[in-house]
Scaffold this motif. Structure first.
Motif, PDB file in Angstrom:
ATOM      1  N   HIS A 164       0.721  -1.135   0.204  1.00 56.90           N
ATOM      2  CA  HIS A 164       0.072   0.154   0.111  1.00 56.90           C
ATOM      3  C   HIS A 164       0.795   1.215  -0.026  1.00 56.90           C
ATOM      4  O   HIS A 164       0.695   2.111  -0.600  1.00 56.90           O
ATOM      5  CB  HIS A 164      -0.861  -0.146   1.223  1.00 56.90           C
ATOM      6  CG  HIS A 164      -2.157  -0.582   1.016  1.00 56.90           C
ATOM      7  ND1 HIS A 164      -3.374  -0.067   0.439  1.00 56.90           N
ATOM      8  CD2 HIS A 164      -2.560  -1.983   1.088  1.00 56.90           C
ATOM      9  CE1 HIS A 164      -4.199  -1.015   0.300  1.00 56.90           C
ATOM     10  NE2 HIS A 164      -3.816  -2.171   0.794  1.00 56.90           N
ATOM     11  N   GLU A 196      -3.419 -10.397  -2.467  1.00 52.62           N
ATOM     12  CA  GLU A 196      -3.976 -10.025  -1.063  1.00 52.62           C
ATOM     13  C   GLU A 196      -4.083  -8.345  -1.267  1.00 52.62           C
ATOM     14  O   GLU A 196      -5.093  -7.886  -0.736  1.00 52.62           O
ATOM     15  CB  GLU A 196      -3.300 -10.209   0.070  1.00 52.62           C
ATOM     16  CG  GLU A 196      -2.752 -11.821   0.327  1.00 52.62           C
ATOM     17  CD  GLU A 196      -4.170 -12.575   0.735  1.00 52.62           C
ATOM     18  OE1 GLU A 196      -5.146 -11.853   0.961  1.00 52.62           O
ATOM     19  OE2 GLU A 196      -3.911 -13.547   1.320  1.00 52.62           O
ATOM     20  N   SER A 200      -7.389  -6.337  -1.135  1.00 50.68           N
ATOM     21  CA  SER A 200      -7.618  -5.512   0.042  1.00 50.68           C
ATOM     22  C   SER A 200      -8.086  -4.036  -0.460  1.00 50.68           C
ATOM     23  O   SER A 200      -8.649  -3.283   0.358  1.00 50.68           O
ATOM     24  CB  SER A 200      -6.153  -5.062   0.771  1.00 50.68           C
ATOM     25  OG  SER A 200      -5.220  -4.434   0.006  1.00 50.68           O
TER      26      SER A 200
END
Length: 208
Positions: A164, A196, A200
């Motif tokens: 992120h 993942e 997310s």
């Protein structure tokens, strides 16, 4: 999926996956996490002897296997995989192969039937703590048998958080409007983290 795994083999805590990337692979991950079970990717490119070693070394109890690999699994079962007690096939399996596996004392069910089993028998969630083991990633190493790397949930979450942060620095703004093409094997931790990350932010994943 989580409830189906509990009903198939209560208290099972180690789940192997031997398959190309597909939606069932990711659903198995989600189900294992809900049950605080450990996922063990069975790295297909290492060959049958490595699959046998990984299954024995990590003490896999349930294996989720694509139908194209079931004949090889039957061969390995007949050689004796002492901890393997359940097999979930991704797709329908030839009845002769199914019988060979069941004759080894292993329960067999298709992935679709597993989901139906879970719907009919909902189980309580037992979510993991950060220090619990998430997965054991096996690599070929430089020599000898495959090497298992134990990764805890804290490490996986940290990796996603790091993704992120790095993506934010590029100002790409990846969101639910984007899609990811998954071509690296999910047995590789880099692809696992990327998928993942995509989930997310609500992005789509295409498996090839």
């Amino acid at each position: 999926v989580a409830s189906g795994l509990v009903k198939l083999l209560p208290q099972s805590k180690v789940i192997g996956v031997w398959s190309v990337n597909c939606v069932e692979w990711m659903l198995t991950i989600r189900g294992a996490e809900r049950n605080n079970a450990v996922i063990v990717p069975m790295y297909d490119s290492l060959g049958s002897s490595a699959i046998e070693y990984i299954t024995r070394h990590s003490e896999i109890e349930i294996a989720v296997v694509q139908k194209e690999k079931m004949a090889q699994l039957a061969d390995l079962c007949e050689k004796n995989l002492p901890t393997l007690r359940g097999v979930v096939s991704i797709g329908e399996v030839d009845s002769a192969i199914r019988k060979r596996i069941e004759n080894c004392g292993v329960k067999m069910i298709t992935f679709d039937a597993l989901m139906d089993l879970g719907k009919a028998n909902p189980a309580e969630s037992t979510p993991p703590a950060p220090e619990d083991v998430c997965c054991i990633m096996y690599t070929s190493g430089t020599s000898g048998t495959p090497k298992g790397v134990v990764l805890h949930h804290r490490a996986i979450v940290s990796g996603i958080a790091g993704a992120h942060d790095m993506i934010a620095q590029t100002k790409l703004g990846i969101s639910c409007n984007d899609s990811m093409l998954s071509y690296m094997p999910l047995a590789h931790v880099f692809d696992r983290l990327l998928e993942e990350f995509a989930l997310s932010v609500g992005a789509r994943i295409g498996w090839c």
